[in-house]
Design a protein around this motif. Structure first.
Motif, PDB file in Angstrom:
ATOM      1  N   PHE A 172      19.465  18.200  12.215  1.00 24.39           N
ATOM      2  CA  PHE A 172      18.771  17.046  13.918  1.00 24.39           C
ATOM      3  C   PHE A 172      18.778  16.038  13.295  1.00 24.39           C
ATOM      4  N   GLY A 173      18.377  15.220  14.657  1.00 27.69           N
ATOM      5  CA  GLY A 173      18.034  13.873  14.871  1.00 27.69           C
ATOM      6  C   GLY A 173      16.497  14.403  14.606  1.00 27.69           C
ATOM      7  N   ALA A 174      15.853  12.693  14.877  1.00 27.12           N
ATOM      8  CA  ALA A 174      14.734  12.598  15.321  1.00 27.12           C
ATOM      9  C   ALA A 174      13.915  13.370  16.537  1.00 27.12           C
ATOM     10  N   LEU A 175      14.404  13.199  17.668  1.00 33.34           N
ATOM     11  CA  LEU A 175      13.852  14.328  18.355  1.00 33.34           C
ATOM     12  C   LEU A 175      13.936  15.535  18.713  1.00 33.34           C
ATOM     13  N   VAL A 176      14.434  15.859  17.641  1.00 31.60           N
ATOM     14  CA  VAL A 176      15.115  17.266  17.756  1.00 31.60           C
ATOM     15  C   VAL A 176      14.192  17.490  16.572  1.00 31.60           C
ATOM     16  N   LEU A 177      13.609  17.244  16.009  1.00 29.31           N
ATOM     17  CA  LEU A 177      12.587  17.718  14.589  1.00 29.31           C
ATOM     18  C   LEU A 177      11.443  17.413  15.392  1.00 29.31           C
ATOM     19  N   ALA A 178      11.282  16.863  16.309  1.00 30.37           N
ATOM     20  CA  ALA A 178       9.783  16.417  17.090  1.00 30.37           C
ATOM     21  C   ALA A 178      10.142  17.833  18.181  1.00 30.37           C
ATOM     22  N   LEU A 179      10.484  18.032  18.856  1.00 29.44           N
ATOM     23  CA  LEU A 179      10.576  18.961  19.524  1.00 29.44           C
ATOM     24  C   LEU A 179      10.318  20.445  19.230  1.00 29.44           C
ATOM     25  N   VAL A 206       9.129   9.724  21.739  1.00 22.64           N
ATOM     26  CA  VAL A 206       7.646  10.089  21.987  1.00 22.64           C
ATOM     27  C   VAL A 206       7.670   8.289  23.485  1.00 22.64           C
ATOM     28  N   GLU A 207       7.662   7.100  22.675  1.00 23.06           N
ATOM     29  CA  GLU A 207       7.793   6.423  23.643  1.00 23.06           C
ATOM     30  C   GLU A 207       8.896   6.605  24.941  1.00 23.06           C
ATOM     31  N   VAL A 246       5.290  12.838  10.481  1.00 23.70           N
ATOM     32  CA  VAL A 246       7.067  13.200   9.960  1.00 23.70           C
ATOM     33  C   VAL A 246       6.364  13.841   7.685  1.00 23.70           C
ATOM     34  N   SER A 247       5.785  13.111   7.465  1.00 21.61           N
ATOM     35  CA  SER A 247       5.061  13.488   6.000  1.00 21.61           C
ATOM     36  C   SER A 247       3.934  13.199   6.385  1.00 21.61           C
ATOM     37  N   LEU A 275      12.632   7.348   9.704  1.00 17.76           N
ATOM     38  CA  LEU A 275      12.824   8.396  10.578  1.00 17.76           C
ATOM     39  C   LEU A 275      11.567   8.842  11.545  1.00 17.76           C
ATOM     40  N   GLN A 276      10.092   8.480  10.983  1.00 12.75           N
ATOM     41  CA  GLN A 276       9.741   8.037  11.597  1.00 12.75           C
ATOM     42  C   GLN A 276       9.186   6.811  12.985  1.00 12.75           C
ATOM     43  N   ASN A 277      10.436   6.398  13.076  1.00 19.15           N
ATOM     44  CA  ASN A 277      10.170   5.049  13.486  1.00 19.15           C
ATOM     45  C   ASN A 277      11.186   6.085  15.039  1.00 19.15           C
TER      46      ASN A 277
END
Length: 338
Positions: free
Chosen positions: A85-92, A305-306, A316-317, A297-299
């Motif tokens: 996963f990438g960061a965006l993929v985790l959020a989605l 989102v931005e 994330v955590s 990752l949080q960044n």
């Protein structure tokens, strides 16, 4: 007398096959991946002598995808247990697909300690000198929502440029991006190693910007897993992650570099001479115990989102992180480094 009775009873139980529970079958772990040699997942289990538990506690079934984002659907459908996963993929995955997933291990980090950052390249004769020069052009993306796609969009956002209004995104698999650049079917695209170095050395291409230019140092790709799968197979997964980390450490050990590169070259059906960047300063950073950088990752999530790529944010955590497996792997390896 009692001892004799015990021996007789034990012999009787042993003589009845159904009375003795059979050893549990190894857990088959289906892992999504998309790029080689970056993700390395398909080759980590090709050298059995460095694995202590493969075939006993677990087996691995690598499953290839075009990028990170298609793995959301596959995980939701129960087709994979873990994904790159990438960061965006985790959020989605969490907010849109309502998947209960955890970040469990590092895969590759971008722009860390002077190491490689993903390159977004143009032809040297294209006349494209700045990001603004891409107005009205076509740019390649391996998969909408992937880590590469997010970095590219972040750079465009810095220059107040938007998809469809200022440029057109064309989805292109990573291996096809260089030929499409060459044929002028796209004007820019993310080019992975080893092609990035090869195209630069040819003099016919150049890097317009890197992922680090767009995002800063980033947790580019990480291993995420379904929470119920983690909980149901914790003992076996502790064995898996011990082997997984040992394998990554073996491949990245300078003493093993020649053999490691040969294994990867054979898998990719390439000459080792085309993989000279591997495990050097021109390669991505990999944490020595595969511990992901949660702050970076949080960044990445916040940036997504931005950019409007993710409708809602995600902290994330601690709710979406489980580092207990790589921490246990580190404990075992440090106790028995072999």
């Amino acid at each position: 007398m009692q001892f004799a009775k015990l021996l007789t009873a034990t012999a009787l139980v042993a003589s009845i096959g159904w009375a003795v529970p059979a050893a549990a079958e190894p857990v088959n772990i289906r892992i999504g991946w998309s790029t080689m040699p970056g993700h390395m997942i398909p080759v980590l289990y090709l050298k059995p002598e460095i694995l202590q538990h493969y075939g006993t506690s677990y087996t691995v079934e690598p499953v290839r995808f075009r990028g990170s984002s298609p793995q959301i659907t596959a995980m939701a459908a129960g087709e994979i247990d873990m994904g790159a996963f990438g960061a965006l993929v985790l959020a989605l995955a969490v907010n849109n697909a309502r998947q209960d997933v955890k970040v469990v291990a590092d895969i590759i980090q971008d722009g860390i300690d002077g190491k490689h950052s993903e390159t977004f390249m143009v032809r040297a004769d294209s006349g494209i000198e700045t990001v603004e020069d891409l107005k009205g052009k076509r740019v390649g993306s391996n998969a909408i929502g992937s880590a590469s796609d997010t970095a590219m969009r972040a750079m465009f956002a810095k220059h107040d440029m938007q998809d469809k209004r200022d440029f057109t995104i064309v989805e292109v698999a990573f291996p096809n991006i260089p030929p499409m650049l060459d044929e002028a079917k796209i004007d820019m695209g993310p080019v992975l190693q080893p092609m990035s170095s090869a195209l630069t050395e040819s003099g016919n291409y150049r890097t317009l910007f890197t992922a680090k230019d767009a995002l800063g140092p980033s947790q580019l790709v990480f291993l995420a897993a379904k929470t119920d799968f983690l909980e149901a197979n914790r003992d076996q997964l502790n064995d898996f992650f011990e082997d997984h980390v040992r394998a990554v450490r073996w491949f990245t050990d300078p003493e093993n570099r020649e053999e490691a590169v040969q294994i990867i070259a054979t898998f990719m059906q390439q000459s080792p001479d085309t993989l000279t960047h591997l495990f050097t300063e021109r390669d991505y950073f990999r944490d020595p115990f595969m511990i992901p950088n949660i702050e970076n990752l949080q960044n990445g999530v916040d940036v997504a989102v931005e950019l409007g790529l993710a409708p809602t944010g995600l902290t994330v955590s601690p709710d979406y992180v489980d580092l207990s497996f790589v921490e246990e792997a580190k404990r075992r390896i440090e106790a028995d480094p072999q």
